[in-house]
Write an enzyme that holds these catalytic residues in place. Structure first.
Site, PDB file in Angstrom:
ATOM      1  N   HIS A  12       0.828  -1.228   0.000  1.00  0.00           N
ATOM      2  CA  HIS A  12       0.000   0.000   0.000  1.00  0.00           C
ATOM      3  C   HIS A  12       0.856   1.271   0.000  1.00  0.00           C
ATOM      4  O   HIS A  12       0.491   2.249   0.667  1.00  0.00           O
ATOM      5  CB  HIS A  12      -0.969  -0.030   1.191  1.00  0.00           C
ATOM      6  CG  HIS A  12      -0.296  -0.117   2.540  1.00  0.00           C
ATOM      7  ND1 HIS A  12      -0.759  -0.903   3.563  1.00  0.00           N
ATOM      8  CD2 HIS A  12       0.816   0.494   3.035  1.00  0.00           C
ATOM      9  CE1 HIS A  12       0.033  -0.764   4.624  1.00  0.00           C
ATOM     10  NE2 HIS A  12       0.988   0.082   4.324  1.00  0.00           N
ATOM     11  N   HIS A  59      -1.314   4.169  10.222  1.00  0.00           N
ATOM     12  CA  HIS A  59       0.048   4.718  10.277  1.00  0.00           C
ATOM     13  C   HIS A  59       0.132   5.975  11.131  1.00  0.00           C
ATOM     14  O   HIS A  59       0.921   6.878  10.839  1.00  0.00           O
ATOM     15  CB  HIS A  59       0.540   5.025   8.867  1.00  0.00           C
ATOM     16  CG  HIS A  59       0.673   3.835   7.981  1.00  0.00           C
ATOM     17  ND1 HIS A  59      -0.403   3.221   7.388  1.00  0.00           N
ATOM     18  CD2 HIS A  59       1.766   3.136   7.569  1.00  0.00           C
ATOM     19  CE1 HIS A  59       0.018   2.189   6.654  1.00  0.00           C
ATOM     20  NE2 HIS A  59       1.326   2.117   6.750  1.00  0.00           N
ATOM     21  N   HIS A 191      10.231  -4.066   3.695  1.00  0.00           N
ATOM     22  CA  HIS A 191      10.676  -2.675   3.563  1.00  0.00           C
ATOM     23  C   HIS A 191      11.028  -2.075   4.917  1.00  0.00           C
ATOM     24  O   HIS A 191      10.482  -2.466   5.938  1.00  0.00           O
ATOM     25  CB  HIS A 191       9.690  -1.798   2.802  1.00  0.00           C
ATOM     26  CG  HIS A 191       8.331  -1.549   3.415  1.00  0.00           C
ATOM     27  ND1 HIS A 191       7.426  -2.550   3.681  1.00  0.00           N
ATOM     28  CD2 HIS A 191       7.707  -0.400   3.757  1.00  0.00           C
ATOM     29  CE1 HIS A 191       6.309  -2.017   4.170  1.00  0.00           C
ATOM     30  NE2 HIS A 191       6.463  -0.709   4.229  1.00  0.00           N
ATOM     31  N   GLU A 238       4.454  -5.456   8.352  1.00  0.00           N
ATOM     32  CA  GLU A 238       3.066  -5.311   7.867  1.00  0.00           C
ATOM     33  C   GLU A 238       2.570  -6.592   7.183  1.00  0.00           C
ATOM     34  O   GLU A 238       1.364  -6.740   6.950  1.00  0.00           O
ATOM     35  CB  GLU A 238       2.966  -4.155   6.864  1.00  0.00           C
ATOM     36  CG  GLU A 238       3.161  -2.775   7.495  1.00  0.00           C
ATOM     37  CD  GLU A 238       3.138  -1.643   6.460  1.00  0.00           C
ATOM     38  OE1 GLU A 238       3.034  -0.489   6.878  1.00  0.00           O
ATOM     39  OE2 GLU A 238       3.237  -1.902   5.239  1.00  0.00           O
TER      40      GLU A 238
HETATM   41  C1  DHB Z   1       6.050   3.338   2.085  1.00  0.00           C
HETATM   42  C2  DHB Z   1       5.537   2.064   2.338  1.00  0.00           C
HETATM   43  C3  DHB Z   1       4.519   1.910   3.280  1.00  0.00           C
HETATM   44  O1  DHB Z   1       3.990   0.694   3.622  1.00  0.00           O
HETATM   45  C4  DHB Z   1       3.991   2.990   3.943  1.00  0.00           C
HETATM   46  O2  DHB Z   1       2.971   2.810   4.795  1.00  0.00           O
HETATM   47  C5  DHB Z   1       4.513   4.255   3.701  1.00  0.00           C
HETATM   48  C6  DHB Z   1       5.542   4.416   2.768  1.00  0.00           C
HETATM   49  C7  DHB Z   1       7.116   3.561   1.066  1.00  0.00           C
HETATM   50  O3  DHB Z   1       7.729   2.604   0.597  1.00  0.00           O
HETATM   51  O4  DHB Z   1       7.337   4.720   0.682  1.00  0.00           O
HETATM   52 FE    FE Z   2       2.613   0.918   5.406  1.00  0.00          FE
END
Ligand code: DHB
Ligand code: FE
Length: 277
Positions: A12, A59, A191, A238
């Site tokens: 997302h 978030h 990530h 996540e």
């Molecule tokens: C990014 C990824 C995320 O899951 C999020 O909530 C906010 C930013 C990103 O990769 O920029």
């Molecule tokens: Fe996220």
């Protein structure tokens, strides 16, 4: 009784919203990502769900560090999206399904999940963008959002999220309704947005995890939260939403489609559509 037609899981990343607003889906950076959704559109056109139960992580928009529920279930007639400051366009509110919300809440409390019930709930990019990715021409489903804390430690374990998903699946299956329900999980895959390991991506783990959701769904429950953070990054955790989603779809599944693309922003972007068989 209601029917669970399957599970959909997707990343997302907020930048997706900007790309859709600018209409750059066919540019080389974005095409391998957006093309992944085309077979899912086809599947959704065939199976036509009426309702979506959405596992997501807030978030810091609706819940902040002062009050952080581990699990929260929406019971609102509609869910307004609010721009968090990422510059993404504010999408239209999503319509809630109050009947399923209260049925789910009753079932989860009966099963000893100490959830927070939210009759008002703002949603962020973790709900609005997946709905737009799956239904770019307008969202035909009503939703029940279920928020799992991935922001402030301690986080619920993978095992606990799996158990939550299972209980949600039982609740849907016992809902006195002729509606077709799809379960959606948003977030991940690997990530890390901050700190020394910013930009960390673990492709072998992501692919193994995606694979496990088809035939060995409990595989990831053997990992502690700290192990999952180590393997997937602080935000990669996540993936708990994907695990809860798979647990909610009982029994065997057929993989309709999967896509994995690195990177979108700093994230390994994943997508899966699993049909209940
Ligand atoms: C990014 C990824 C995320 O899951 C999020 O909530 C906010 C930013 C990103 O990769 O920029
Ligand atoms: Fe996220």
């Amino acid at each position: 009784m209601a029917k669970i037609i399957g599970g959909l899981t997707t990343s997302h990343v907020p930048a997706i919203g900007g790309a859709m607003a600018r209409g750059v889906q066919n540019e080389p950076y974005w095409k391998p990502f957006f093309d992944g959704y085309l077979p899912v559109h086809k599947w959704l056109d065939e199976v036509k769900p009426d309702v979506a139960v959405v596992f997501y992580n807030d978030h810091g928009l609706n819940f902040f560090l002062d009050k952080m529920p581990t699990f929260a279930v929406g019971a609102a007639p509609e869910y307004h999206n609010a721009d968090e400051g990422w510059g993404i366009p504010t999408l239209a509110p999503a319509k809630g399904n109050l009947d399923l919300s209260w049925h789910l809440i009753q079932h989860l409390v009966d099963r000893e999940f100490d959830i927070v019930t939210c009759q008002e709930m703002l949603i962020d990019h973790a709900v609005s963008l997946p709905l737009k990715l799956f239904w770019p021409n307008g969202c035909p489903v009503t939703i029940v959002p279920i928020c799992i804390n991935t922001v402030q430690f301690p986080l619920p374990s993978a095992k606990r999220c799996y158990a939550l998903g299972k209980a949600v699946g039982e609740a849907i299956a016992s809902w006195d309704s002729d509606k077709k329900v799809v379960v959606i999980g948003t977030g991940g895959l690997s990530h890390q947005l901050d700190g020394e390991r910013a930009g960390f991506i673990n492709k072998p783990f992501d692919l193994k995890f995606m694979d496990s959701l088809v035939n060995d769904p409990e595989w990831a429950t053997k990992y502690s939260i700290h192990e999952l953070v180590e393997k997937t990054g602080t935000q990669g955790v996540e993936l708990l939403m994907w695990l809860a989603t798979r647990a909610a779809v009982p029994g065997a599944v057929r993989k309709v489609h999967a896509n994995y693309h690195i990177p979108i922003s700093n994230t390994a972007a994943g997508l899966m559509a699993l049909e209940a068989v």
